[in-house]
Scaffold this active site. Structure first.
Site, PDB file in Angstrom:
ATOM      1  N   ARG A  28       0.850  -1.196   0.000  1.00 27.18           N
ATOM      2  CA  ARG A  28       0.000   0.000   0.000  1.00 27.18           C
ATOM      3  C   ARG A  28       0.882   1.241   0.000  1.00 27.18           C
ATOM      4  O   ARG A  28       1.862   1.302   0.743  1.00 27.18           O
ATOM      5  CB  ARG A  28      -0.907   0.009   1.229  1.00 27.18           C
ATOM      6  CG  ARG A  28      -1.934  -1.074   1.145  1.00 27.18           C
ATOM      7  CD  ARG A  28      -3.171  -0.841   1.985  1.00 27.18           C
ATOM      8  NE  ARG A  28      -3.880  -2.108   2.046  1.00 27.18           N
ATOM      9  CZ  ARG A  28      -4.683  -2.576   1.099  1.00 27.18           C
ATOM     10  NH1 ARG A  28      -4.911  -1.870   0.017  1.00 27.18           N
ATOM     11  NH2 ARG A  28      -5.267  -3.754   1.233  1.00 27.18           N
ATOM     12  N   ASP A  29       0.507   2.219  -0.841  1.00 25.59           N
ATOM     13  CA  ASP A  29       1.261   3.468  -0.896  1.00 25.59           C
ATOM     14  C   ASP A  29       1.164   4.185   0.451  1.00 25.59           C
ATOM     15  O   ASP A  29       0.092   4.244   1.057  1.00 25.59           O
ATOM     16  CB  ASP A  29       0.726   4.362  -2.029  1.00 25.59           C
ATOM     17  CG  ASP A  29       1.712   5.441  -2.419  1.00 25.59           C
ATOM     18  OD1 ASP A  29       2.288   5.361  -3.514  1.00 25.59           O
ATOM     19  OD2 ASP A  29       1.923   6.377  -1.604  1.00 25.59           O
ATOM     20  N   VAL A  95      10.721   7.638  -6.948  1.00 29.78           N
ATOM     21  CA  VAL A  95      11.484   6.480  -6.475  1.00 29.78           C
ATOM     22  C   VAL A  95      12.030   5.756  -7.702  1.00 29.78           C
ATOM     23  O   VAL A  95      11.258   5.301  -8.564  1.00 29.78           O
ATOM     24  CB  VAL A  95      10.613   5.536  -5.611  1.00 29.78           C
ATOM     25  CG1 VAL A  95      11.437   4.344  -5.152  1.00 29.78           C
ATOM     26  CG2 VAL A  95      10.035   6.288  -4.408  1.00 29.78           C
ATOM     27  N   HIS A  99       8.062   0.501 -10.592  1.00 31.96           N
ATOM     28  CA  HIS A  99       6.814   0.204  -9.863  1.00 31.96           C
ATOM     29  C   HIS A  99       5.625   0.710 -10.648  1.00 31.96           C
ATOM     30  O   HIS A  99       5.723   1.677 -11.401  1.00 31.96           O
ATOM     31  CB  HIS A  99       6.836   0.825  -8.459  1.00 31.96           C
ATOM     32  CG  HIS A  99       7.003   2.315  -8.451  1.00 31.96           C
ATOM     33  ND1 HIS A  99       8.225   2.928  -8.648  1.00 31.96           N
ATOM     34  CD2 HIS A  99       6.111   3.318  -8.284  1.00 31.96           C
ATOM     35  CE1 HIS A  99       8.071   4.239  -8.602  1.00 31.96           C
ATOM     36  NE2 HIS A  99       6.795   4.506  -8.387  1.00 31.96           N
TER      37      HIS A  99
HETATM   38  P1  5GP Z   1       6.606   7.704  -8.193  1.00 28.59           P
HETATM   39  O1  5GP Z   1       6.389   9.188  -8.099  1.00 28.59           O
HETATM   40  O2  5GP Z   1       8.077   7.346  -8.102  1.00 28.59           O
HETATM   41  O3  5GP Z   1       5.912   7.087  -9.356  1.00 28.59           O
HETATM   42  O4  5GP Z   1       5.875   7.092  -6.927  1.00 28.59           O
HETATM   43  C1  5GP Z   1       6.498   6.786  -5.722  1.00 28.59           C
HETATM   44  C2  5GP Z   1       5.401   6.425  -4.744  1.00 28.59           C
HETATM   45  O5  5GP Z   1       5.986   5.741  -3.653  1.00 28.59           O
HETATM   46  C3  5GP Z   1       4.638   7.628  -4.176  1.00 28.59           C
HETATM   47  O6  5GP Z   1       3.249   7.480  -4.430  1.00 28.59           O
HETATM   48  C4  5GP Z   1       4.966   7.575  -2.682  1.00 28.59           C
HETATM   49  O7  5GP Z   1       3.878   7.962  -1.878  1.00 28.59           O
HETATM   50  C5  5GP Z   1       5.346   6.124  -2.465  1.00 28.59           C
HETATM   51  N1  5GP Z   1       6.312   5.898  -1.403  1.00 28.59           N
HETATM   52  C6  5GP Z   1       7.467   6.573  -1.196  1.00 28.59           C
HETATM   53  N2  5GP Z   1       8.115   6.081  -0.129  1.00 28.59           N
HETATM   54  C7  5GP Z   1       7.353   5.070   0.355  1.00 28.59           C
HETATM   55  C8  5GP Z   1       7.503   4.163   1.448  1.00 28.59           C
HETATM   56  O8  5GP Z   1       8.466   4.199   2.219  1.00 28.59           O
HETATM   57  N3  5GP Z   1       6.517   3.241   1.634  1.00 28.59           N
HETATM   58  C9  5GP Z   1       5.421   3.171   0.809  1.00 28.59           C
HETATM   59  N4  5GP Z   1       4.518   2.217   1.071  1.00 28.59           N
HETATM   60  N5  5GP Z   1       5.254   4.005  -0.242  1.00 28.59           N
HETATM   61  C10 5GP Z   1       6.204   4.939  -0.469  1.00 28.59           C
END
Ligand code: 5GP
Ligand code: ZN
Length: 112
Positions: A28-29, A95, A99
């Site tokens: 879960r995000d 990140v 994903h």
């Molecule tokens: P991006 O912007 O890279 O596509 O999405 C990264 C996602 O990872 C974001 O929606 C953010 O909320 C989520 N995220 C970042 N750090 C963590 C974490 O430590 N745990 C979880 N479960 N989600 C994370």
């Protein structure tokens, strides 16, 4: 290495894991943008979708198939859901570990 998703996959950082197999881990995000917001992570560290090669095609297909199954188990298969992969700076990829976002549980706008 400092990759937060690699740490989650190894269990070094706690996270709510909703699905796991040898190729993907779904969590879960931490900052959900919708009532259902699950992330399907590749177990292999790959920096982004643009860093994938032909050998990753089965993995990418598997990630989409798992996302589809999760939509069913999370109860949003019928109401609708969206899959998002952000790749690179203009997409706002935060990140740098491949994903896929599964978003649903409310009416989604084009951007949000
Ligand atoms: P991006 O912007 O890279 O596509 O999405 C990264 C996602 O990872 C974001 O929606 C953010 O909320 C989520 N995220 C970042 N750090 C963590 C974490 O430590 N745990 C979880 N479960 N989600 C994370
Ligand atoms: Zn990683």
């Amino acid at each position: 290495m400092g990759c937060i998703f690699c740490k989650i996959i190894k269990g070094d950082i706690a996270s709510e894991i909703v699905y796991r197999d040898d190729r993907v881990v779904a969590i879960r995000d931490i900052e959900p943008k919708a009532p259902i917001h699950v992330l399907v992570l590749s177990v292999e560290h790959i920096a982004s979708l643009s860093a994938t090669t032909d050998e990753h095609r089965p993995l990418i297909g598997h990630m989409v198939a798992v996302a589809n199954e999760l939509a069913r188990s999370e109860g949003i298969a019928e109401s609708g859901y969206r899959l998002v992969i952000n790749s690179g700076p203009d997409a706002g990829q935060d990140v740098h570990h491949l994903h896929l976002h599964v978003l649903g549980g409310r009416k989604l706008g084009w951007r949000t």
